[in-house]
Design a protein around this motif. Structure first.
Motif, mmCIF file in Angstrom:
data_model
loop_
_atom_site.group_PDB
_atom_site.id
_atom_site.type_symbol
_atom_site.label_atom_id
_atom_site.label_comp_id
_atom_site.label_asym_id
_atom_site.label_seq_id
_atom_site.Cartn_x
_atom_site.Cartn_y
_atom_site.Cartn_z
ATOM 1 N N TYR A 159 -38.561 12.709 -27.687
ATOM 2 C CA TYR A 159 -37.667 11.730 -28.305
ATOM 3 C C TYR A 159 -36.391 12.431 -28.778
ATOM 4 O O TYR A 159 -36.462 13.390 -29.557
ATOM 5 C CB TYR A 159 -38.334 11.059 -29.509
ATOM 6 C CG TYR A 159 -39.622 10.344 -29.203
ATOM 7 C CD1 TYR A 159 -39.616 9.116 -28.529
ATOM 8 C CD2 TYR A 159 -40.845 10.868 -29.602
ATOM 9 C CE1 TYR A 159 -40.798 8.443 -28.257
ATOM 10 C CE2 TYR A 159 -42.036 10.195 -29.343
ATOM 11 C CZ TYR A 159 -42.008 8.993 -28.669
ATOM 12 O OH TYR A 159 -43.176 8.322 -28.396
ATOM 13 N N GLY A 160 -35.253 11.916 -28.340
ATOM 14 C CA GLY A 160 -33.992 12.475 -28.803
ATOM 15 C C GLY A 160 -33.773 12.281 -30.287
ATOM 16 O O GLY A 160 -32.949 12.981 -30.893
ATOM 17 N N ALA A 161 -34.509 11.373 -30.905
ATOM 18 C CA ALA A 161 -34.375 11.136 -32.340
ATOM 19 C C ALA A 161 -35.080 12.193 -33.181
ATOM 20 O O ALA A 161 -34.893 12.229 -34.399
ATOM 21 C CB ALA A 161 -34.925 9.753 -32.697
ATOM 22 N N ASN A 162 -35.875 13.058 -32.551
ATOM 23 C CA ASN A 162 -36.616 14.093 -33.284
ATOM 24 C C ASN A 162 -36.802 15.287 -32.362
ATOM 25 O O ASN A 162 -37.855 15.456 -31.742
ATOM 26 C CB ASN A 162 -37.959 13.539 -33.759
ATOM 27 C CG ASN A 162 -38.622 14.431 -34.778
ATOM 28 O OD1 ASN A 162 -38.158 15.536 -35.073
ATOM 29 N ND2 ASN A 162 -39.728 13.960 -35.329
ATOM 30 N N PHE A 163 -35.788 16.122 -32.300
ATOM 31 C CA PHE A 163 -35.686 17.137 -31.247
ATOM 32 C C PHE A 163 -34.958 18.342 -31.825
ATOM 33 O O PHE A 163 -33.964 18.189 -32.531
ATOM 34 C CB PHE A 163 -34.857 16.524 -30.117
ATOM 35 C CG PHE A 163 -34.913 17.230 -28.795
ATOM 36 C CD1 PHE A 163 -35.699 16.731 -27.769
ATOM 37 C CD2 PHE A 163 -34.158 18.363 -28.556
ATOM 38 C CE1 PHE A 163 -35.729 17.354 -26.536
ATOM 39 C CE2 PHE A 163 -34.185 19.000 -27.332
ATOM 40 C CZ PHE A 163 -34.975 18.490 -26.311
ATOM 41 N N GLY A 164 -35.458 19.537 -31.564
ATOM 42 C CA GLY A 164 -34.781 20.739 -32.033
ATOM 43 C C GLY A 164 -35.010 21.914 -31.102
ATOM 44 O O GLY A 164 -36.041 21.979 -30.427
ATOM 45 N N LEU A 165 -34.046 22.822 -31.064
ATOM 46 C CA LEU A 165 -34.184 24.029 -30.243
ATOM 47 C C LEU A 165 -33.165 25.065 -30.681
ATOM 48 O O LEU A 165 -32.214 24.748 -31.403
ATOM 49 C CB LEU A 165 -34.009 23.720 -28.758
ATOM 50 C CG LEU A 165 -32.597 23.450 -28.208
ATOM 51 C CD1 LEU A 165 -32.613 23.490 -26.683
ATOM 52 C CD2 LEU A 165 -32.052 22.112 -28.673
ATOM 53 N N THR A 166 -33.354 26.301 -30.236
ATOM 54 C CA THR A 166 -32.395 27.346 -30.555
ATOM 55 C C THR A 166 -31.141 27.188 -29.694
ATOM 56 O O THR A 166 -31.199 26.682 -28.570
ATOM 57 C CB THR A 166 -32.971 28.745 -30.304
ATOM 58 O OG1 THR A 166 -33.239 28.904 -28.900
ATOM 59 C CG2 THR A 166 -34.257 28.971 -31.093
ATOM 60 N N ALA A 167 -30.025 27.642 -30.231
ATOM 61 C CA ALA A 167 -28.788 27.616 -29.454
ATOM 62 C C ALA A 167 -28.919 28.490 -28.213
ATOM 63 O O ALA A 167 -28.342 28.182 -27.165
ATOM 64 C CB ALA A 167 -27.616 28.082 -30.314
ATOM 65 N N ASP A 168 -29.684 29.586 -28.328
ATOM 66 C CA ASP A 168 -29.932 30.433 -27.157
ATOM 67 C C ASP A 168 -30.574 29.641 -26.036
ATOM 68 O O ASP A 168 -30.136 29.700 -24.878
ATOM 69 C CB ASP A 168 -30.844 31.610 -27.538
ATOM 70 C CG ASP A 168 -30.062 32.825 -28.013
ATOM 71 O OD1 ASP A 168 -28.852 32.892 -27.734
ATOM 72 O OD2 ASP A 168 -30.674 33.686 -28.669
ATOM 73 N N MET A 169 -31.636 28.916 -26.355
ATOM 74 C CA MET A 169 -32.335 28.149 -25.330
ATOM 75 C C MET A 169 -31.435 27.046 -24.778
ATOM 76 O O MET A 169 -31.463 26.744 -23.573
ATOM 77 C CB MET A 169 -33.628 27.561 -25.908
ATOM 78 C CG MET A 169 -34.475 26.790 -24.883
ATOM 79 S SD MET A 169 -34.850 27.718 -23.360
ATOM 80 C CE MET A 169 -35.748 29.132 -24.035
ATOM 81 N N TYR A 170 -30.645 26.444 -25.650
ATOM 82 C CA TYR A 170 -29.731 25.398 -25.181
ATOM 83 C C TYR A 170 -28.774 25.950 -24.126
ATOM 84 O O TYR A 170 -28.511 25.315 -23.108
ATOM 85 C CB TYR A 170 -28.937 24.822 -26.355
ATOM 86 C CG TYR A 170 -28.191 23.560 -25.993
ATOM 87 C CD1 TYR A 170 -28.862 22.351 -25.880
ATOM 88 C CD2 TYR A 170 -26.824 23.572 -25.732
ATOM 89 C CE1 TYR A 170 -28.200 21.180 -25.536
ATOM 90 C CE2 TYR A 170 -26.148 22.418 -25.383
ATOM 91 C CZ TYR A 170 -26.844 21.228 -25.285
ATOM 92 O OH TYR A 170 -26.181 20.075 -24.917
ATOM 93 N N GLY A 171 -28.278 27.168 -24.365
ATOM 94 C CA GLY A 171 -27.396 27.786 -23.385
ATOM 95 C C GLY A 171 -28.113 28.176 -22.110
ATOM 96 O O GLY A 171 -27.565 28.030 -21.003
#
Length: 246
Positions: A159-171
């Motif tokens: 769910y995009g309403a409850n989502f988290g990750l590291t900036a490293d992984m996002y990149g």
């Protein structure tokens, strides 16, 4: 920490969303896990024609960006990249925890604390759950939702309403795709494909709107609309228990 919230014509629900985030930010500040942690909040106003921007302006410290993408994936991606650039933490940029929620949702007070604890324990990505607003659903719909959705640890939902990750992984995964819906599921699949430590948690479910006409075609509102029709069909297909036996 960086929190990004896409919004399109959400002046009615944004106050609840931003007030809930502020309450969660205060809870984190009082928690040992929150020592030294700053929380940057930004709202991406995508093709808004109402007074959503005026609502955001009433919350000190919340940044706002006006865009015209018309696609939630592009809005989330723009917000995250913009927030990271202006976060003033370039030395720690890779380890910054990026969170997403929605303008029609309200996070619980322990939301940021939960994400901070799971990130501190080594998670690259955290997938939380949601609870549709019971004030906007019939009893039959609530029963069907509960039957078809697991809120246990290890659940299979995104769910995009409850989502988290590291900036490293996002990149590493290249960010959210420029799509009108399912950008969250695509990003989670890409992270898993890269061997990320993805934690699906039952903690801190987010209350979200149960409206059946949404901003993103094929998104959560469309899913609830489909679920409602299935519930109605199931009710009509049940035998009439009041009929006399022949």
């Amino acid at each position: 920490m960086v929190i990004v919230i896409p919004a399109r014509d959400e002046e009615r629900r944004l106050p609840r969303c931003l007030s809930a985030i502020e309450a969660s930010r205060q809870r984190l500040a009082a928690h040992p896990q929150g020592r030294g942690v700053t929380v940057d909040v930004c709202v991406v106003l995508d093709r808004c024609t109402d007074r959503s921007e005026d609502v955001v302006a009433r919350f000190p410290g919340v940044r706002r960006y006006r865009v015209t993408f018309g696609r939630v994936g592009a809005a989330r991606d723009f917000g995250i990249r913009s927030a990271l650039v202006t976060s003033q933490r370039s030395a720690q940029l890779g380890s910054t925890w990026v969170l997403c929620t929605d303008a029609d949702s309200a996070v619980p007070p322990d939301w940021l604390t939960t994400h901070a604890e799971l990130a501190g324990a080594g998670a690259d990505m955290v997938l939380g759950t949601v609870i549709p607003d019971p004030n906007e659903l019939s009893l039959a719909m609530l029963v069907r939702w509960a039957r078809e959705h697991s809120n246990a640890d290890g659940h299979g939902h995104v769910y995009g309403a409850n989502f988290g990750l590291t900036a490293d992984m996002y990149g590493i995964v290249g960010g959210f795709d420029n799509v009108p819906a399912h950008e969250d599921a695509l990003l989670a699949a890409a992270a898993r494909g890269r061997g990320a430590n993805v934690v699906a948690t039952s903690r801190s479910p987010v209350l979200t709107s149960a409206r059946r006409t949404g901003r993103a075609p094929g998104g959560f509102a469309h899913y609830l609309h489909t679920l409602e029709h299935r519930s109605v069909r199931a009710e009509h297909s049940q035998p009439d228990s009041t009929a006399s036996a022949v």
